[in-house]
Design an enzyme around this catalytic site. Structure first.
Site, short mmCIF file in Angstrom:
data_model
loop_
_atom_site.label_atom_id
_atom_site.label_comp_id
_atom_site.label_asym_id
_atom_site.label_seq_id
_atom_site.Cartn_x
_atom_site.Cartn_y
_atom_site.Cartn_z
N ASP A 94 0.82 -1.21 0.00
CA ASP A 94 0.00 0.00 0.00
C ASP A 94 0.85 1.27 0.00
OD1 ASP A 94 1.00 -0.36 2.49
OD2 ASP A 94 -0.87 0.04 3.56
N HIS B 165 24.34 8.72 -17.10
CA HIS B 165 23.16 8.65 -16.23
C HIS B 165 23.50 8.02 -14.88
CE1 HIS B 165 20.24 8.92 -19.89
NE2 HIS B 165 20.80 10.06 -19.59
N ASP C 229 25.05 16.96 -11.59
CA ASP C 229 23.98 17.38 -12.50
C ASP C 229 22.70 17.30 -11.68
OD1 ASP C 229 22.02 17.68 -14.43
OD2 ASP C 229 22.99 16.36 -15.90
N ASP D 24 17.89 22.64 -14.55
CA ASP D 24 18.76 21.52 -14.93
C ASP D 24 20.19 22.04 -15.07
OD1 ASP D 24 19.89 19.24 -15.97
OD2 ASP D 24 18.83 19.32 -17.89
N HIS E 282 27.00 13.39 -26.45
CA HIS E 282 25.56 13.70 -26.43
C HIS E 282 25.29 15.05 -27.09
CE1 HIS E 282 26.27 16.46 -23.06
NE2 HIS E 282 26.87 15.49 -22.40
N HIS F 48 18.69 20.67 -24.79
CA HIS F 48 17.30 20.21 -24.99
C HIS F 48 16.38 21.31 -24.50
CE1 HIS F 48 17.35 19.38 -20.63
NE2 HIS F 48 18.53 18.81 -20.84
N HIS G 185 13.44 17.17 -19.92
CA HIS G 185 13.61 17.11 -21.38
C HIS G 185 12.24 17.48 -21.93
CE1 HIS G 185 17.30 14.22 -21.12
NE2 HIS G 185 17.52 15.41 -20.61
N GLU H 49 24.72 22.46 -22.74
CA GLU H 49 25.45 21.56 -21.84
C GLU H 49 26.48 20.69 -22.55
OE1 GLU H 49 23.13 18.18 -20.38
OE2 GLU H 49 21.33 19.13 -21.19
N TYR I 134 34.06 13.57 -22.18
CA TYR I 134 34.19 12.41 -21.29
C TYR I 134 35.28 11.50 -21.83
CZ TYR I 134 29.55 14.32 -20.59
OH TYR I 134 28.51 15.18 -20.39
N ARG J 63 31.20 18.23 -17.65
CA ARG J 63 30.04 18.84 -18.32
C ARG J 63 29.71 20.13 -17.60
NH1 ARG J 63 26.91 14.83 -18.32
NH2 ARG J 63 25.48 15.10 -16.58
N GLU K 246 26.51 22.87 -17.59
CA GLU K 246 25.14 23.00 -18.11
C GLU K 246 24.42 24.19 -17.50
OE1 GLU K 246 22.49 19.69 -17.12
OE2 GLU K 246 21.17 20.30 -18.77
N1 GLY Z 1 19.86 16.05 -16.28
C1 GLY Z 1 19.51 15.58 -17.54
C2 GLY Z 1 20.14 16.37 -18.59
O1 GLY Z 1 21.04 17.12 -18.33
O2 GLY Z 1 19.74 16.33 -19.71
MN MN Z 2 20.07 18.76 -19.43
MN MN Z 3 21.38 18.00 -16.52
#
Ligand code: GLY
Ligand code: MN
Ligand code: MN
Length: 421
Positions: A23, A226, A243, A254, A333, A337, A344, A367, A371, A389, A391
């Site tokens: 529950d 991730h 992040d 973000d 990447h 976004h 996203h 961002e 790497y 990174r 961002e």
């Molecule tokens: N935290 C997810 C991204 O940076 O896209």
């Molecule tokens: Mn992002």
């Molecule tokens: Mn991010």
């Protein structure tokens, strides 16, 4: 309703509550489309919009207040407040969907409803339509078409209003505070979990939630895009990639920062960091109305590639590395976004096969990241196991890019100064 047209009906369902075990439920998060149109945060709810006449009709089917239920779960909105507080024209108990919806579907040409999100309701809706077809077409006219609602709605969501931008600025502010606290606290010997906890501390105190599970990756964990385990020790001499973003009133921020765990960049760390920072600056410079979505990525990739060549990580000339996408093993990447109710966020990146033009009101991330896998033998050892990174969140305007997260330190000297506090 104006976009859907007079003869249509629009139907949206709230996100279902999801059981974690027995529950115990997962924390409830309303469906972003539903939240966008209603601000209503309970499950077991359906919004029905009927474009007709000057204003159209909005109807919410939701849970009636129930004192016994409220004793367990707290106050419910109920039918009266759905009208008085949420601006609905009418509200009915959710159990009346079966009784009321078929009548509302009569005489409509088109249904706007997103099939595939709730297979049980899809079945019921299609069942009603089949029943109508079986009956005499003389007595009434039944809808012939189900259209996806998300094309219309997601394009609306892409352009943020003044109020949404102000909410997003607040969300950014909380994320900035969380990152600053984490940077000040970070020191060798702590665990990634300690930093994760500090982020949640700030979010919670500011009445936010994390807009996604924070990534707290020390050393080579920063190369795992991730990474959410967040359970390793933070070592002297390594970098830490955080992040993390806040969700304030439904809207996400973000932010990523990468910094030395001991508060001082080594010469190599600083060199590679400066490359990513320059790539980000080049990307941000392209983020204003009239530019294309792709321009930001291309500018960042070019500067990152130049930088990797100058550090000897890539060995060919710029033209060749860009042409053969030689940067791709390290720049893996996209550079950003859309950002909004979803981290996203919804909205097309291309229109008719062409990169979309940026317009005022859009919000995006920039961002870039580099790497270098710990076992990457093609590069000098000093670069291996480093993931960087940076961002930030940018609101598009006609002139300068508006960096919603611009108050958070980014330059190496500023990071070192903050960490020394
Ligand atoms: N935290 C997810 C991204 O940076 O896209
Ligand atoms: Mn992002
Ligand atoms: Mn991010």
């Amino acid at each position: 309703m104006r976009m859907a047209g007079e003869d249509s009906i629009i139907i949206l369902l709230a996100a279902p509550a999801r059981i974690r075990n027995n529950d115990a439920y997962y924390p409830y998060r309303q469906d972003s489309d539903f939240l966008y149109l209603t601000g209503f945060r309970e499950h077991d709810a359906m919004l029905v919009m009927i474009p007709q006449g000057k204003e159209g009709q909005c109807m919410l089917l939701c849970r009636s207040r129930d004192p016994e239920r409220e004793m367990w779960d707290g106050a419910m909105v109920g039918l009266d407040s759905a009208v008085s507080e949420y601006g609905m024209d009418q509200a009915f108990d959710f159990s009346e969907v079966e009784k009321r919806l078929p009548d509302l579907l009569h005489d409509r040409d088109r249904i706007y409803y997103d099939l595939g999100r709730n297979p049980m309701f899809d079945q019921r809706l299609i069942g009603w339509l089949n029943e109508f077809r079986g009956k005499s077409r003389k007595t009434f006219h039944a809808p012939e078409e189900i259209h996806a609602l998300d094309h219309m709605l997601h394009d609306m969501r892409l352009y943020k209003s003044r109020e949404e931008l102000s909410t997003m600025r607040r969300s950014a502010k909380v994320a900035i505070e969380a990152h600053e606290r984490a940077m000040r606290l970070c020191t060798p010997g702590l665990n990634e979990a300690d930093i994760h906890a500090e982020l949640l501390y700030t979010f919670t105190r500011r009445h936010c939630e994390p807009s996604y599970i924070p990534i707290v990756g020390g050393g080579a964990n920063g190369c795992v895009l991730h990474y959410i385990k967040n359970r390793d020790m933070l070592k002297d001499g390594d970098m830490l990639l955080i992040d993390a973003g806040a969700e304030y009133d439904g809207y996400a921020s973000d932010i990523t920062r990468t910094f030395p765990i001991n508060g001082k960049f080594s010469p190599e760390q600083r060199d590679l960091y400066e490359v990513v920072l320059a790539a980000q600056a080049a990307g941000i410079k392209q983020a204003y109305a009239g530019k294309q979505w792709q321009d930001m990525h291309d500018a960042a990739v070019k500067v990152a590639t130049e930088g990797m060549i100058s550090l000897g990580i890539l060995e060919h000339c710029l033209e060749e590395e860009l042409e053969t996408e030689g940067y791709k093993p390290f720049y893996v990447h996209n550079t950003g976004h859309w950002l909004g109710l979803d981290v996203h966020d919804v909205g097309e990146y291309q229109i008719d096969g062409h990169s979309r033009e940026l317009e005022p009101g859009m919000v995006m991330t920039v961002e870039p990241g580099i790497y270098i896998h710990p076992e990457e033998n093609s590069v000098a050892e000093c670069w291996r196991g480093v993931g960087i990174r940076i961002e930030d969140n940018i609101a598009i305007t006609r002139d300068e890019p508006r960096i919603l997260t611009g108050d958070l330190v980014r330059k190496p000297d500023d990071i070192e100064a903050l960490m020394a506090q």
